[in-house]
Scaffold this active site. Sequence first.
Site, PDB file in Angstrom:
ATOM      1  N   GLY A  55       0.609  -1.183  -0.048  1.00  0.00           N
ATOM      2  CA  GLY A  55       0.023  -0.010  -0.033  1.00  0.00           C
ATOM      3  C   GLY A  55       0.877   1.311  -0.028  1.00  0.00           C
ATOM      4  CB  SER A  56       4.332   1.847   0.367  1.00  0.00           C
ATOM      5  OG  SER A  56       4.783   0.982  -0.545  1.00  0.00           O
ATOM      6  N   GLY A  57       2.514   2.297  -2.396  1.00  0.00           N
ATOM      7  CA  GLY A  57       2.490   3.158  -3.916  1.00  0.00           C
ATOM      8  C   GLY A  57       3.726   2.698  -4.649  1.00  0.00           C
ATOM      9  CE  LYS A  58       5.740  -2.724  -2.754  1.00  0.00           C
ATOM     10  NZ  LYS A  58       4.706  -2.473  -1.831  1.00  0.00           N
ATOM     11  CG  ASP A  68       0.554  -9.035  -5.810  1.00  0.00           C
ATOM     12  OD1 ASP A  68       1.087  -9.431  -4.783  1.00  0.00           O
ATOM     13  OD2 ASP A  68      -0.506  -8.364  -5.458  1.00  0.00           O
ATOM     14  CG  ASN A 104       8.931 -13.975  -4.346  1.00  0.00           C
ATOM     15  OD1 ASN A 104       8.365 -14.110  -5.505  1.00  0.00           O
ATOM     16  ND2 ASN A 104       9.046 -12.392  -3.999  1.00  0.00           N
ATOM     17  CB  SER A 147      11.891  -7.007  -1.277  1.00  0.00           C
ATOM     18  OG  SER A 147      11.789  -5.570  -1.690  1.00  0.00           O
ATOM     19  N   GLY A 158       1.788 -13.690   8.960  1.00  0.00           N
ATOM     20  CA  GLY A 158       3.056 -13.308   8.709  1.00  0.00           C
ATOM     21  C   GLY A 158       3.019 -12.173   7.447  1.00  0.00           C
TER      22      GLY A 158
END
Length: 298
Positions: free
Chosen positions: A134-137, A161, A181, A205, A254
């Site tokens: 939700g940070s806008g990446k 995703d 991943n 990450s 998690g």
Amino acid sequence: MVSTGGISFPGCVPPPPLRHKSFSPPSAFGFARFSNGISFKSMVVVCDGAEKKGSRAVIVNGKVDGLGKSECEIDLDATLGNGHAGNSGKNAGVLSTVGNSTNIKWHECSIGNVERQSLLNQKGCVIWITGLSGSGKSSVACALTKSLYKMGKLAYILDGDNVRHGLNRDLGFKAEDRAENIRRVGEVAKLFADAGVICIASLISPYRRDRDACRAILPDGYFIEVFMDVPLEICEARDTKGLYKLARAGKIKGFTGIDDPYEVPLNCEIVLKHNGGSPCDMADKVMSYLEQKGFLKA
């Protein structure tokens, strides 16, 4: 001596007459262009004197192939297959063990990173956008790609995703799966960068060691870490995917920021704060960095 298409084979008996025809292959690998219009398809050169080094070779489908050292030693500078130089260079024939892979050898190509960058008029690199959910990446990644596209620059997004729909669909969200991943995405991003593409990896990450491992596999300066410095409360208020609500209800375990940590970068190249404007404004900051460091030209 036989000379075919500009390549001489000393000590060879001339082959039977070849049928000349107009040959204009598509822009694909595996063929070499020659001014006399002769295709190497199905062409065989048989030479005498098998005891003499370099005296016997076969060209099939564009490749120069020896008949085995027991029959004839081959001492040619390069093969003609798929644009690769075969058995040339100081490491030719050296087998290695990497991880669980044994008896493997790095295969060099005559077309390298410099040539690819020149073709694209840009330098490949990895822009690694990290931050909480939700940070806008993803928004910044898309805005950055649009800006690069308008400049005629080739970029590709590896979204956290998206890669889990295919490449990493076998991985969960345990610590070891998250590490794998990131490792896979880092290796793919490295390949994109080597191809001359500006690769934008957009992933939470959360672990510093995993991001640092991705940095370590790239040349110095070619891993650009972008930290989305957006507080948890703002990300949770956005909750664009409804994941924070599920995590608070205990339905997701998690989850980064709730019951799993996020490790803030210590030495990232770019920090984008939540009050730094729109995604386009933030993308402009990254564009300025790329231009300053010379990535937008070959």
